[in-house]
Design an enzyme around this catalytic site. Sequence first.
Site, mmCIF file in Angstrom:
data_model
loop_
_atom_site.group_PDB
_atom_site.id
_atom_site.type_symbol
_atom_site.label_atom_id
_atom_site.label_comp_id
_atom_site.label_asym_id
_atom_site.label_seq_id
_atom_site.Cartn_x
_atom_site.Cartn_y
_atom_site.Cartn_z
ATOM 1 N N LYS A 277 -11.740 11.329 -19.415
ATOM 2 C CA LYS A 277 -12.435 13.232 -18.488
ATOM 3 C C LYS A 277 -10.300 14.237 -19.276
ATOM 4 C CE LYS A 277 -7.764 13.168 -17.463
ATOM 5 N NZ LYS A 277 -6.621 12.755 -17.896
ATOM 6 N N TYR B 164 -8.471 14.707 -11.283
ATOM 7 C CA TYR B 164 -8.209 13.051 -9.932
ATOM 8 C C TYR B 164 -8.281 13.902 -8.700
ATOM 9 C CZ TYR B 164 -7.217 10.262 -13.868
ATOM 10 O OH TYR B 164 -7.529 9.390 -15.274
HETATM 11 P P1 NAD Z 1 -2.935 11.136 -27.725
HETATM 12 O O1 NAD Z 1 -1.944 11.956 -28.637
HETATM 13 O O2 NAD Z 1 -1.594 9.442 -26.929
HETATM 14 O O3 NAD Z 1 -3.903 10.196 -28.613
HETATM 15 C C1 NAD Z 1 -4.432 11.040 -28.980
HETATM 16 C C2 NAD Z 1 -5.487 10.454 -30.666
HETATM 17 O O4 NAD Z 1 -5.791 11.751 -30.821
HETATM 18 C C3 NAD Z 1 -4.051 11.051 -31.415
HETATM 19 O O5 NAD Z 1 -4.247 9.148 -31.954
HETATM 20 C C4 NAD Z 1 -4.308 11.568 -32.392
HETATM 21 O O6 NAD Z 1 -3.919 11.500 -33.595
HETATM 22 C C5 NAD Z 1 -6.165 11.723 -31.980
HETATM 23 N N1 NAD Z 1 -6.240 12.764 -32.693
HETATM 24 C C6 NAD Z 1 -7.309 13.143 -34.125
HETATM 25 N N2 NAD Z 1 -7.328 14.157 -33.847
HETATM 26 C C7 NAD Z 1 -6.410 14.829 -33.495
HETATM 27 C C8 NAD Z 1 -5.942 16.834 -33.489
HETATM 28 N N3 NAD Z 1 -7.119 17.580 -34.118
HETATM 29 N N4 NAD Z 1 -5.107 16.845 -32.839
HETATM 30 C C9 NAD Z 1 -4.261 16.816 -32.317
HETATM 31 N N5 NAD Z 1 -4.976 15.174 -31.582
HETATM 32 C C10 NAD Z 1 -6.107 13.951 -32.438
HETATM 33 O O7 NAD Z 1 -3.354 11.114 -26.397
HETATM 34 P P2 NAD Z 1 -4.274 10.115 -24.937
HETATM 35 O O8 NAD Z 1 -2.841 10.544 -23.691
HETATM 36 O O9 NAD Z 1 -4.314 9.587 -25.588
HETATM 37 O O10 NAD Z 1 -4.984 11.609 -23.882
HETATM 38 C C11 NAD Z 1 -6.344 11.126 -25.025
HETATM 39 C C12 NAD Z 1 -7.922 11.819 -23.873
HETATM 40 O O11 NAD Z 1 -7.526 10.555 -23.109
HETATM 41 C C13 NAD Z 1 -6.890 12.899 -23.424
HETATM 42 O O12 NAD Z 1 -8.578 13.505 -22.987
HETATM 43 C C14 NAD Z 1 -6.469 12.461 -21.958
HETATM 44 O O13 NAD Z 1 -7.267 13.521 -20.720
HETATM 45 C C15 NAD Z 1 -7.168 11.035 -21.971
HETATM 46 N N6 NAD Z 1 -6.484 10.152 -20.716
HETATM 47 C C16 NAD Z 1 -7.538 9.519 -20.228
HETATM 48 C C17 NAD Z 1 -6.388 8.904 -19.414
HETATM 49 C C18 NAD Z 1 -7.214 8.064 -18.101
HETATM 50 O O14 NAD Z 1 -6.072 7.400 -16.850
HETATM 51 N N7 NAD Z 1 -8.521 8.021 -17.816
HETATM 52 C C19 NAD Z 1 -5.021 8.508 -19.298
HETATM 53 C C20 NAD Z 1 -4.566 9.233 -20.011
HETATM 54 C C21 NAD Z 1 -5.107 9.687 -21.189
#
Ligand code: NAD
Length: 365
Positions: free
Chosen positions: A133, A218
Amino acid sequence: MTTRRHFLQQAGLTTLALSIPFSDSIAQALGKEPKVLRVAIMGLGSYGSRVAEAMKDCGRAKLVGVISGTPSKIAQWKEKYGLSAQNCYSYETVDQIKNNKDIDAVYVTTPNALHKEHTLALAKAGKHVICEKPMATTAKEGKEMVDACKAAGVQLLIGYRMHFEANTLDIVKKQRAGEFGKTLFFQGLSGFVIGDPSQWRLNKALSGGGAMMDIGIYSINGARYLLGEDPIWVTAQETKTDPIKFGEGVDETITFQMGFPSGATASCLSTYSLNYLDKFFLSGTKGFAEMQPSTGYGPIKAKTHSGPLEHSHVTHQTTQMDEMAAIILDGKQPLIPVNGEEGLKDMRIVDAIYKAVKTGQKISL
Ligand code: NAD
């Protein structure tokens, strides 16, 4: 691989198959191991890592591969999770995943604005997609994702982990059974103080927005599952205390209201500037439910007019992935849907909230 039809023929169960799904329990009753969903994670960041750890405890989902742009991360994950080299891809080689019979589904955990592009590529490669999401940055993108997965004959599920959480499900069941009477009011408070100003969450090109996309969603989703209906209008107001950190198109704080067909209303707050904001309140003519925290990683604390709920904490992503395996492999129908259409409903509301902020108007849905 034994197909469902072949297995059922061997077991003499083709007639049974017409009436009930190939469930875990049937497989167990026949002394067969239930089928396991073989998952690759795309985007090895903070949430992808959390999902991978949680999957270690799954009975029906297993991490078997990764897609990453960082070779050093691939090497670490291969070692840590015992992944085979053939199941590891870069973004440049990921289209080759279509030839890989050992991966059933890919979990997309990349920044929001990449979800559409990644989902479309995976659908084209014939893989089921579990997408985080918000499913996209607009409803238009979300619709393209739903259509692409449908056309490719693959399932699209959205990572709504709360849809499998025990306290949440208990309250949803109580609401549906009428225990709260007519539920006419929902309050949702969703927020946290965001740190590093250079992160992608504060970059509109990658996030698609601000707190609403990330955490406010949420409260939108919670209002819908706890009231058991979808809104028909929204109004919204934005406030910004730090226009440098929260630039153009990146919302810091939005208060919003939603109206529902039954006459119920929801009053919600989405913010990147306050902590301790993780609360749902549902009020009915005969009772109430309160959850605080309501959507964090848990333990979720919930009570109703009859007293506290005592469901024990299970890592949300472990339950989610086991349940998603049952949805994909057995056709199980979850109590609260997690399919692409469900994600699209939230995106239409997010679009309407942004429009309401811009125009100051009440927006019909
Ligand atoms: P994050 O920045 O920690 O991870 C993102 C990943 O995507 C990184 O490994 C990064 O290297 C990669 N990536 C690939 N292409 C990229 C680009 N062009 N630019 C930047 N990064 C790139 O972020 P996160 O917190 O893991 O969030 C990722 C997704 O998960 C989001 O959509 C967020 O809303 C979702 N999320 C959901 C929950 C939940 O509880 N359901 C919790 C946290 C995050």
